[in-house]
Design a protein around this motif. Structure first.
Motif, mmCIF file in Angstrom:
data_model
loop_
_atom_site.group_PDB
_atom_site.id
_atom_site.type_symbol
_atom_site.label_atom_id
_atom_site.label_comp_id
_atom_site.label_asym_id
_atom_site.label_seq_id
_atom_site.Cartn_x
_atom_site.Cartn_y
_atom_site.Cartn_z
ATOM 1 N N ARG A 142 6.057 27.322 -1.125
ATOM 2 C CA ARG A 142 7.163 26.408 -1.389
ATOM 3 C C ARG A 142 7.816 26.679 -2.743
ATOM 4 O O ARG A 142 8.901 26.176 -3.035
ATOM 5 C CB ARG A 142 6.654 24.963 -1.318
ATOM 6 N N SER A 143 7.183 27.503 -3.556
ATOM 7 C CA SER A 143 7.750 27.862 -4.858
ATOM 8 C C SER A 143 8.941 28.812 -4.731
ATOM 9 O O SER A 143 9.652 29.061 -5.711
ATOM 10 C CB SER A 143 6.675 28.500 -5.743
ATOM 11 N N ILE A 144 9.172 29.339 -3.535
ATOM 12 C CA ILE A 144 10.351 30.176 -3.296
ATOM 13 C C ILE A 144 11.590 29.293 -3.226
ATOM 14 O O ILE A 144 11.558 28.187 -2.682
ATOM 15 C CB ILE A 144 10.181 30.977 -1.987
ATOM 16 N N ARG A 145 12.684 29.792 -3.776
ATOM 17 C CA ARG A 145 13.968 29.082 -3.702
ATOM 18 C C ARG A 145 14.840 29.813 -2.686
ATOM 19 O O ARG A 145 15.278 30.940 -2.921
ATOM 20 C CB ARG A 145 14.643 29.037 -5.073
ATOM 21 N N TRP A 146 15.100 29.150 -1.570
ATOM 22 C CA TRP A 146 15.863 29.769 -0.489
ATOM 23 C C TRP A 146 17.356 29.523 -0.655
ATOM 24 O O TRP A 146 17.783 28.411 -0.971
ATOM 25 C CB TRP A 146 15.406 29.222 0.863
ATOM 26 N N HIS A 147 18.122 30.568 -0.402
ATOM 27 C CA HIS A 147 19.583 30.493 -0.435
ATOM 28 C C HIS A 147 20.100 30.852 0.953
ATOM 29 O O HIS A 147 19.831 31.953 1.452
ATOM 30 C CB HIS A 147 20.161 31.483 -1.448
ATOM 31 N N MET A 148 20.821 29.945 1.578
ATOM 32 C CA MET A 148 21.481 30.253 2.843
ATOM 33 C C MET A 148 22.832 30.855 2.501
ATOM 34 O O MET A 148 23.736 30.160 2.030
ATOM 35 C CB MET A 148 21.646 28.980 3.684
ATOM 36 N N ILE A 149 22.961 32.167 2.704
ATOM 37 C CA ILE A 149 24.163 32.858 2.244
ATOM 38 C C ILE A 149 25.072 33.288 3.383
ATOM 39 O O ILE A 149 26.202 33.713 3.150
ATOM 40 C CB ILE A 149 23.805 34.090 1.385
ATOM 41 N N GLY A 150 24.592 33.190 4.620
ATOM 42 C CA GLY A 150 25.398 33.628 5.756
ATOM 43 C C GLY A 150 26.233 32.500 6.329
ATOM 44 O O GLY A 150 26.088 31.331 5.954
ATOM 45 N N GLY A 151 27.114 32.862 7.244
ATOM 46 C CA GLY A 151 27.918 31.860 7.925
ATOM 47 C C GLY A 151 27.022 30.859 8.641
ATOM 48 O O GLY A 151 26.027 31.231 9.264
ATOM 49 N N LEU A 152 27.365 29.601 8.541
ATOM 50 C CA LEU A 152 26.515 28.535 9.073
ATOM 51 C C LEU A 152 27.321 27.674 10.035
ATOM 52 O O LEU A 152 28.347 27.105 9.658
ATOM 53 C CB LEU A 152 25.978 27.688 7.917
ATOM 54 N N GLN A 153 26.854 27.594 11.282
ATOM 55 C CA GLN A 153 27.527 26.743 12.254
ATOM 56 C C GLN A 153 27.297 25.279 11.896
ATOM 57 O O GLN A 153 26.241 24.909 11.377
ATOM 58 C CB GLN A 153 26.994 27.024 13.659
ATOM 59 N N THR A 154 28.276 24.453 12.200
ATOM 60 C CA THR A 154 28.191 23.036 11.839
ATOM 61 C C THR A 154 26.938 22.380 12.413
ATOM 62 O O THR A 154 26.259 21.604 11.729
ATOM 63 C CB THR A 154 29.446 22.286 12.327
ATOM 64 N N ASN A 155 26.602 22.716 13.666
ATOM 65 C CA ASN A 155 25.444 22.065 14.300
ATOM 66 C C ASN A 155 24.106 22.533 13.735
ATOM 67 O O ASN A 155 23.064 21.968 14.044
ATOM 68 C CB ASN A 155 25.479 22.270 15.813
ATOM 69 N N LYS A 156 24.118 23.576 12.903
ATOM 70 C CA LYS A 156 22.886 24.064 12.282
ATOM 71 C C LYS A 156 22.664 23.459 10.894
ATOM 72 O O LYS A 156 21.578 23.601 10.313
ATOM 73 C CB LYS A 156 22.945 25.587 12.142
ATOM 74 N N CYS A 157 23.681 22.798 10.364
ATOM 75 C CA CYS A 157 23.615 22.325 8.979
ATOM 76 C C CYS A 157 22.576 21.230 8.775
ATOM 77 O O CYS A 157 21.728 21.320 7.876
ATOM 78 C CB CYS A 157 24.988 21.823 8.533
ATOM 79 N N LYS A 158 22.625 20.201 9.598
ATOM 80 C CA LYS A 158 21.699 19.082 9.421
ATOM 81 C C LYS A 158 20.251 19.505 9.619
ATOM 82 O O LYS A 158 19.385 19.165 8.788
ATOM 83 C CB LYS A 158 22.063 17.934 10.358
ATOM 84 N N PRO A 159 19.916 20.254 10.697
ATOM 85 C CA PRO A 159 18.516 20.693 10.848
ATOM 86 C C PRO A 159 18.021 21.525 9.673
ATOM 87 O O PRO A 159 16.891 21.335 9.201
ATOM 88 C CB PRO A 159 18.552 21.521 12.141
ATOM 89 N N LEU A 160 18.845 22.439 9.194
ATOM 90 C CA LEU A 160 18.430 23.284 8.074
ATOM 91 C C LEU A 160 18.137 22.449 6.836
ATOM 92 O O LEU A 160 17.093 22.610 6.190
ATOM 93 C CB LEU A 160 19.526 24.305 7.765
ATOM 94 N N ALA A 161 19.039 21.541 6.508
ATOM 95 C CA ALA A 161 18.883 20.739 5.290
ATOM 96 C C ALA A 161 17.755 19.725 5.395
ATOM 97 O O ALA A 161 17.217 19.287 4.375
ATOM 98 C CB ALA A 161 20.192 20.026 4.969
#
Length: 256
Positions: free
Chosen positions: A75-94
């Motif tokens: 969990r000490s890794i800091r993840w960056h979502m850098i690719g295109g993100l579909q709207t329906n994927k935003c809430k689950p990811l966050a």
């Protein structure tokens, strides 16, 4: 999770070279290096994270891949979502990745709203106090194939994030410029129109929001042109193949 020592040695040496090149150009200004690990195994990431370099920032292009890797790695890794993100994927990811540190590809208010819902849910469940950082992606090249808001519309989206998304922090602006311009800007002193446009857009947005421009970071520059990007003012660069080597086809990629 077994790390191949020979592979780890190559990865660390590659990252060391990138860091040296960054240090030469950045002067005294801090610049974050995001190691873009898309389609690469989790062991590659762990090798760099556990190395003396202690690389913490890793970027992924696919939300499902990021979520899976995050469940396997520290969990000490800091993840960056850098690719295109579909709207329906935003809430689950966050809502599913506590150490999602930044989403760099926000280009609509709807996506910001869904990230806000997800982060709010996670914050309530895990008592998180840190906001989820987001970057507004700007289409600086005008290419239809590129995501991002037009420069003239950046302020409106930035204002929305600041005023309507209390669990998000507007961290700055990001661009993925035209490939041809990146290839031409392969030397540290090369001028890339996309970098100039993003910097000018940031300055205008900061002025219109009434904040210091230093509050909005610039994310621009990849393996081919990160030195030129830093010279143009970039605060973070996204480097993948220079560290990890060529990527496999998506169908052949393995997380473990």
């Amino acid at each position: 999770m077994r790390i191949d020592p020979a592979r780890a040695k190559v990865l660390v040496e590659n990252l060391e070279q990138v860091v040296k090149r960054v240090d030469i150009v950045r002067g005294s200004r801090p610049v974050r290096v995001i190691a873009v690990s898309k389609l690469k195994p989790a062991t590659d990431i762990l090798a760099l994270h556990q190395s003396p370099l202690k690389q913490s920032d890793f970027g992924e292009n696919y939300s499902d891949e990021l979520t899976k890797k995050a469940s396997l790695l520290p969990r000490s890794i800091r993840w960056h979502m850098i690719g295109g993100l579909q709207t329906n994927k935003c809430k689950p990811l966050a809502s599913e990745v506590p150490n999602l540190w930044c989403v760099s590809s926000v280009d609509t208010a709807k996506k910001a709203n869904e990230l806000e819902k997800g982060r709010k849910s996670l914050a309530e469940k895990e008592s998180l106090t840190d906001k989820l950082r987001v970057l507004v992606q700007v289409n600086t090249s005008g290419e239809e194939s590129k995501s991002g808001v037009e420069p003239k519309d950046a302020t409106e989206l930035c204002k929305h994030v600041r005023e309507q998304c209390p669990n998000l922090q507007l961290a700055g602006l990001m661009t993925i410029g035209a490939i041809a311009r990146s290839q031409e800007a392969s030397s540290p002193d090369a001028l890339n129109e996309d970098f100039v446009t993003l910097r000018d857009t940031r300055d205008k947005v900061a002025g219109q929001l009434g904040i210091e421009k230093e509050e909005l970071k610039l994310s621009m520059g990849m393996s081919q042109d990160f030195e030129a990007a830093i010279s143009a003012g970039s605060d973070e660069v996204r480097v993948g193949t220079t560290i990890f080597g060529d990527r496999p086809a998506k169908k052949d990629a393995k997380i473990l």
